[in-house]
Design a protein around this motif. Structure first.
Motif, PDB file in Angstrom:
ATOM      1  N   GLY A  45       0.826  -1.201   0.000  1.00  0.00           N
ATOM      2  CA  GLY A  45       0.000   0.000   0.000  1.00  0.00           C
ATOM      3  C   GLY A  45       0.857   1.246   0.000  1.00  0.00           C
ATOM      4  N   LEU A  46       0.397   2.251   0.728  1.00  0.00           N
ATOM      5  CA  LEU A  46       1.002   3.583   0.690  1.00  0.00           C
ATOM      6  C   LEU A  46       1.332   4.048   2.104  1.00  0.00           C
ATOM      7  CD1 LEU A  46      -1.667   5.084  -1.721  1.00  0.00           C
ATOM      8  CD2 LEU A  46       0.593   4.248  -2.362  1.00  0.00           C
ATOM      9  N   TYR A  47       2.305   4.916   2.181  1.00  0.00           N
ATOM     10  CA  TYR A  47       2.666   5.419   3.503  1.00  0.00           C
ATOM     11  C   TYR A  47       2.958   6.916   3.438  1.00  0.00           C
ATOM     12  CZ  TYR A  47       7.389   5.564   1.680  1.00  0.00           C
ATOM     13  OH  TYR A  47       8.478   5.863   0.904  1.00  0.00           O
ATOM     14  N   ALA A  48       2.895   7.540   4.603  1.00  0.00           N
ATOM     15  CA  ALA A  48       3.408   8.901   4.786  1.00  0.00           C
ATOM     16  C   ALA A  48       4.101   8.889   6.133  1.00  0.00           C
ATOM     17  CB  ALA A  48       2.283   9.926   4.776  1.00  0.00           C
ATOM     18  N   ILE A  75       2.085   6.815   8.927  1.00  0.00           N
ATOM     19  CA  ILE A  75       0.695   6.410   8.770  1.00  0.00           C
ATOM     20  C   ILE A  75       0.677   5.644   7.455  1.00  0.00           C
ATOM     21  CG2 ILE A  75      -1.651   7.231   8.306  1.00  0.00           C
ATOM     22  CD1 ILE A  75      -0.997   9.613  10.151  1.00  0.00           C
ATOM     23  N   ARG A  76       0.186   4.418   7.485  1.00  0.00           N
ATOM     24  CA  ARG A  76       0.220   3.650   6.250  1.00  0.00           C
ATOM     25  C   ARG A  76      -1.112   2.918   6.060  1.00  0.00           C
ATOM     26  NH1 ARG A  76       2.116  -0.196   9.737  1.00  0.00           N
ATOM     27  NH2 ARG A  76       1.803  -2.380   9.153  1.00  0.00           N
ATOM     28  N   GLY A  77      -1.390   2.647   4.827  1.00  0.00           N
ATOM     29  CA  GLY A  77      -2.637   1.946   4.532  1.00  0.00           C
ATOM     30  C   GLY A  77      -2.526   1.234   3.213  1.00  0.00           C
ATOM     31  N   GLY A  78      -3.419   0.279   3.021  1.00  0.00           N
ATOM     32  CA  GLY A  78      -3.402  -0.489   1.784  1.00  0.00           C
ATOM     33  C   GLY A  78      -4.245  -1.720   1.964  1.00  0.00           C
ATOM     34  N   VAL A  79      -3.714  -2.849   1.543  1.00  0.00           N
ATOM     35  CA  VAL A  79      -4.433  -4.097   1.763  1.00  0.00           C
ATOM     36  C   VAL A  79      -3.515  -5.083   2.467  1.00  0.00           C
ATOM     37  CG1 VAL A  79      -6.003  -3.767  -0.183  1.00  0.00           C
ATOM     38  CG2 VAL A  79      -3.858  -4.996  -0.529  1.00  0.00           C
ATOM     39  N   ILE A  80      -4.114  -5.900   3.307  1.00  0.00           N
ATOM     40  CA  ILE A  80      -3.359  -6.868   4.101  1.00  0.00           C
ATOM     41  C   ILE A  80      -4.055  -8.211   3.967  1.00  0.00           C
ATOM     42  CG2 ILE A  80      -4.639  -6.257   6.215  1.00  0.00           C
ATOM     43  CD1 ILE A  80      -1.977  -6.728   7.739  1.00  0.00           C
ATOM     44  N   SER A  81      -3.273  -9.251   3.803  1.00  0.00           N
ATOM     45  CA  SER A  81      -3.892 -10.546   3.499  1.00  0.00           C
ATOM     46  C   SER A  81      -4.647 -11.078   4.718  1.00  0.00           C
ATOM     47  CB  SER A  81      -2.830 -11.542   3.029  1.00  0.00           C
ATOM     48  OG  SER A  81      -1.866 -11.733   4.029  1.00  0.00           O
ATOM     49  N   LYS A  82      -5.740 -11.760   4.409  1.00  0.00           N
ATOM     50  CA  LYS A  82      -6.577 -12.341   5.462  1.00  0.00           C
ATOM     51  C   LYS A  82      -6.241 -13.823   5.604  1.00  0.00           C
ATOM     52  CE  LYS A  82     -10.988 -11.433   5.072  1.00  0.00           C
ATOM     53  NZ  LYS A  82     -11.576 -10.753   6.239  1.00  0.00           N
ATOM     54  N   ALA A  83      -6.817 -14.397   6.649  1.00  0.00           N
ATOM     55  CA  ALA A  83      -6.584 -15.814   6.864  1.00  0.00           C
ATOM     56  C   ALA A  83      -7.103 -16.633   5.682  1.00  0.00           C
ATOM     57  CB  ALA A  83      -7.282 -16.252   8.161  1.00  0.00           C
ATOM     58  N   GLU A  84      -8.228 -16.159   5.089  1.00  0.00           N
ATOM     59  CA  GLU A  84      -8.759 -16.880   3.938  1.00  0.00           C
ATOM     60  C   GLU A  84      -7.811 -16.683   2.766  1.00  0.00           C
ATOM     61  OE1 GLU A  84     -10.308 -14.555   5.567  1.00  0.00           O
ATOM     62  OE2 GLU A  84     -12.016 -15.480   6.577  1.00  0.00           O
ATOM     63  N   ASP A 103      -7.625  -8.618  -8.450  1.00  0.00           N
ATOM     64  CA  ASP A 103      -8.328  -7.337  -8.606  1.00  0.00           C
ATOM     65  C   ASP A 103      -7.362  -6.246  -9.063  1.00  0.00           C
ATOM     66  OD1 ASP A 103     -10.613  -8.524  -7.772  1.00  0.00           O
ATOM     67  OD2 ASP A 103     -10.703  -7.551  -5.801  1.00  0.00           O
ATOM     68  N   ASP A 104      -7.909  -5.258  -9.760  1.00  0.00           N
ATOM     69  CA  ASP A 104      -7.144  -4.042 -10.087  1.00  0.00           C
ATOM     70  C   ASP A 104      -7.517  -2.977  -9.067  1.00  0.00           C
ATOM     71  OD1 ASP A 104      -6.315  -5.414 -12.287  1.00  0.00           O
ATOM     72  OD2 ASP A 104      -7.613  -4.367 -13.706  1.00  0.00           O
ATOM     73  N   LEU A 105      -6.521  -2.469  -8.370  1.00  0.00           N
ATOM     74  CA  LEU A 105      -6.798  -1.489  -7.316  1.00  0.00           C
ATOM     75  C   LEU A 105      -6.134  -0.157  -7.626  1.00  0.00           C
ATOM     76  CD1 LEU A 105      -6.205  -3.499  -4.001  1.00  0.00           C
ATOM     77  CD2 LEU A 105      -8.304  -3.308  -5.340  1.00  0.00           C
ATOM     78  N   ARG A 106      -6.773   0.892  -7.196  1.00  0.00           N
ATOM     79  CA  ARG A 106      -6.105   2.200  -7.127  1.00  0.00           C
ATOM     80  C   ARG A 106      -6.209   2.670  -5.679  1.00  0.00           C
ATOM     81  NH1 ARG A 106      -4.179   6.690  -9.651  1.00  0.00           N
ATOM     82  NH2 ARG A 106      -4.347   5.781 -11.711  1.00  0.00           N
ATOM     83  N   LEU A 107      -5.069   2.897  -5.083  1.00  0.00           N
ATOM     84  CA  LEU A 107      -5.034   3.329  -3.687  1.00  0.00           C
ATOM     85  C   LEU A 107      -4.659   4.804  -3.633  1.00  0.00           C
ATOM     86  CD1 LEU A 107      -2.877   0.403  -2.204  1.00  0.00           C
ATOM     87  CD2 LEU A 107      -5.352   0.496  -2.469  1.00  0.00           C
TER      88      LEU A 107
END
Lengths: 115, 524
Positions: free
Chosen positions: B400-403, B411-420, B449-453
């Protein structure tokens, strides 16, 4: 954008129900800054000259629609016309004026009147 | 320069309909899209709106002028046969031809602002009664008006302006111009006079408007061609300060002339000279700064020398690593591959985790330094990245992205893998000191998926938007605001990819990175 504050002020008035997005307002403000380099007085002078060239009845319609707060609906009612017909006339007159101002400023620019 | 070439007629129609107040929501949407897409269309729109504004001013100025001439020249019904205004009333002629132009300079700004359709949207009704407008609101900043006293356009004698806060600038018919500072109440008495009921104002009075008069509860100030300030205390006592020129201040028979840099107090005992005090008067409305976006867009279609290099030595366009990360990665980053032909950058993840500061020396946290885009600490900014066909990470794999300022202040955000297997949550998290806090998880993305963060700071608050271009959905996350980055002047933003706590490395494809800083510059 200096004007955005003012825009926000105008927005708060609730006179226009629908607004552009902030993104577009920012771009419009930039465009406005660009156009604002033109001389305001020159445009006003050109406008006055172009209005003077209009037919009398077009000038009168401008006076009635732009000079009073009654609006197009009232003007249309007074003249027994439909509001849409008055809108169409205004559209024609505005575009003619816009073109006339453009030609006037272009001519002055060619003559070197405008630096 | 006015340009009209190339503006399609249907767009011109939309703009005319906009000015006429005839557009519905769908029409506004169409107009917005057209304007967003075309700079020339925006220039046309702005110039055309200006014409609309100028027409109001032109017509109304002519009408005001005609009325003023009638009021002077028609007591015996002579106006129809009167010679030209300039011949009979040279001073008035000068006035009438000069003040509307000056008025226009300020009012154009006000009226240009995209909401000027009042004249065509008024309901049908009886013709309005004759109006004698004595003053016009020409500028306003952060104004909050009391009750229903919000003014609009021309105002008649007797109007009381009550501004609770903010600044309002009023142009009088004589040419005098007043800046009213809230909280204040001002009654308009004529085209060359007003009564200040409470609060403060400053007045600039050009020569022809000399004689401009401001009454207060305790006295009167008459201007003799100058600039002055006047304030009314709660008890009605009045303070006057002359910035330039000369005024007469009076209370009953007590009259005192004041000149430049003199102050006086007026109360029920008379007029008393006071030590000069210019403080507290606002003499002009200074426009707020222009906000200018500074943007860097990387489409990865060409190497950019002098930037962080991929494994083949091609400059990626990204200029900085988040301080405290990637120290063990060589100058040619074996985890990066720039593919200019395809316009993409590939990033193979490494096993690192900002949460608890695991293996950050090998961590891939790449981006830019915001100061390079004009950031000085207070500005809003955004960083976004397009990531097509996202791969399957395991463990707590994330990208993902950070600042932030360094690896343990982000502060960072994005996607994180799940147990599934093959599924991700979207997340946004504070990390001040090495440990994640205030984490917010939401939504679901799937492998492929195609993502735009987009990570944004707007009004000082952070949010993450995830547009899932495959699923067609969009999610915005915000978290509790933590102020640890608020005062930082040296921030870094960018993207990261980590197969945290997992052995299996994956490769992210990055199609585009954009960083924008909205900087303020003084208004022109």
């Amino acid at each position: 954008v200096a004007r955005l504050e003012v825009c926000n002020f105008l927005r708060s008035r609730g006179r226009q129900r629908l607004y552009f997005s902030d993104d577009l307002n920012l771009l419009l403000a930039e465009a406005q800054e660009e156009v604002a380099r033109d001389e305001l007085d020159e445009r006003r002078d050109a406008l006055a000259a172009c209005v003077a060239k209009l037919r009398q009845r077009d000038r009168q319609l401008l006076d009635e629609c732009y000079g009073h707060e009654g609006g197009v609906t009232e003007v249309a009612g007074r003249h027994g016309r439909s509001p849409q017909s008055v809108h169409n006339s205004l559209r024609r007159i505005r575009r003619a004026l816009f073109e006339c101002i453009r030609r006037t400023l272009d001519r002055r620019e060619r003559r070197g009147v405008i630096a | 320069m006015t340009t009209t070439g190339g503006i399609p007629d249907d767009l011109k129609d939309l703009i005319d309909d906009y000015l006429a107040g005839l557009l519905d929501e769908a029409g506004m949407g169409r107009l917005e899209q057209r304007l967003l897409a075309d700079a020339e269309a925006r220039r046309y729109f702005v110039a055309y709106c200006r014409l609309h504004t100028d027409l109001h001013l032109e017509v109304r100025a002519r009408q005001v002028g005609a009325r003023a001439l009638r009021s002077l020249g028609e007591p015996n019904g002579e106006a129809a046969a009167a010679p030209t205004p300039g011949a009979r009333y040279p001073r008035l002629r000068r006035l009438l031809t000069s003040w509307p132009i000056k008025l226009a300079a300020a009012a154009a700004v006000l009226l240009m602002c995209f909401g000027v359709a009042w004249m065509v949207t008024s309901p049908a009704g009886l013709p309005p009664p004759p109006r004698r407008e004595v003053a016009w609101l020409v500028n306003a900043q952060n104004c909050q008006w009391e009750g229903d006293t919000e003014p609009w356009g021309g105002m008649q004698a007797g109007t009381v302006l009550r501004v609770e806060r903010g600044l309002a600038e009023i142009q009088f018919g004589s040419g005098a111009r007043v800046v009213l500072e809230g909280p204040a109440a001002l009654e308009l008495r004529s085209g060359n006079g007003a009564r200040l009921l409470r609060g403060k104002l400053t007045a600039r009075v050009p020569g022809p408007a000399s004689g401009f008069e401001v009454l207060s509860p305790q006295g009167k100030v008459v201007d003799l061609g100058t600039e002055f300030g006047i304030s009314v205390d709660d008890d009605g006592g009045t303070n006057v300060r002359v910035f330039a020129g000369k005024v007469k201040a009076s209370a009953g028979d007590d009259l005192v002339s004041l000149t430049e840099n003199q102050s006086a107090h007026i109360d029920n005992t008379g007029v008393t000279l006071r030590p000069d005090d210019a403080s507290g008067f606002i003499r002009a409305i200074v426009p707020p700064p222009v906000i200018v976006p500074h943007a860097l867009t990387l489409d990865f279609r060409r190497p950019r020398p002098g930037t962080l290099e991929d494994k083949g030595g091609r400059g990626t366009g990204l200029t900085h690593r988040l301080p405290g990360t990637g120290d063990r990665i060589g100058p040619r980053d074996g985890n990066l591959v720039l593919d200019p032909d395809a316009g993409r950058l590939s990033l193979t993840t490494t096993d690192s985790d900002i949460n608890r500061q695991v293996n950050l020396g090998a961590g891939e946290y790449l981006g830019v330094r915001l100061a390079d885009l004009g950031f000085t600490g207070a500005e809003d900014f955004a960083v976004s990245a397009a990531l097509p066909n996202i791969p399957a990470l395991r463990g707590v794999g994330q990208f993902g992205l950070y600042a932030g300022t360094r690896g343990d202040r982000t502060i960072r955000g994005g996607v994180i893998s799940k147990a599934e297997p093959g599924q991700y949550s979207q997340f946004l998290v504070n990390n001040n000191g090495g440990r994640d806090s205030d984490a917010h998880f939401v939504g679901l993305s799937s492998v492929g998926d195609d993502l735009r963060l987009t990570l944004r700071r707007t009004g000082g608050k952070y949010s993450l938007a995830v547009d899932n271009e495959t699923a067609g959905g969009s999610t915005t996350l915000a978290i509790r605001h933590s102020d640890f980055l608020d005062d930082e002047r040296d921030l870094y933003v960018g993207l990261f990819g980590a197969n945290s706590r997992g052995e299996e490395r994956k490769t992210l494809v990055i199609k585009e990175v954009q960083v924008t800083v909205w900087t303020a510059s003084p208004a022109r």
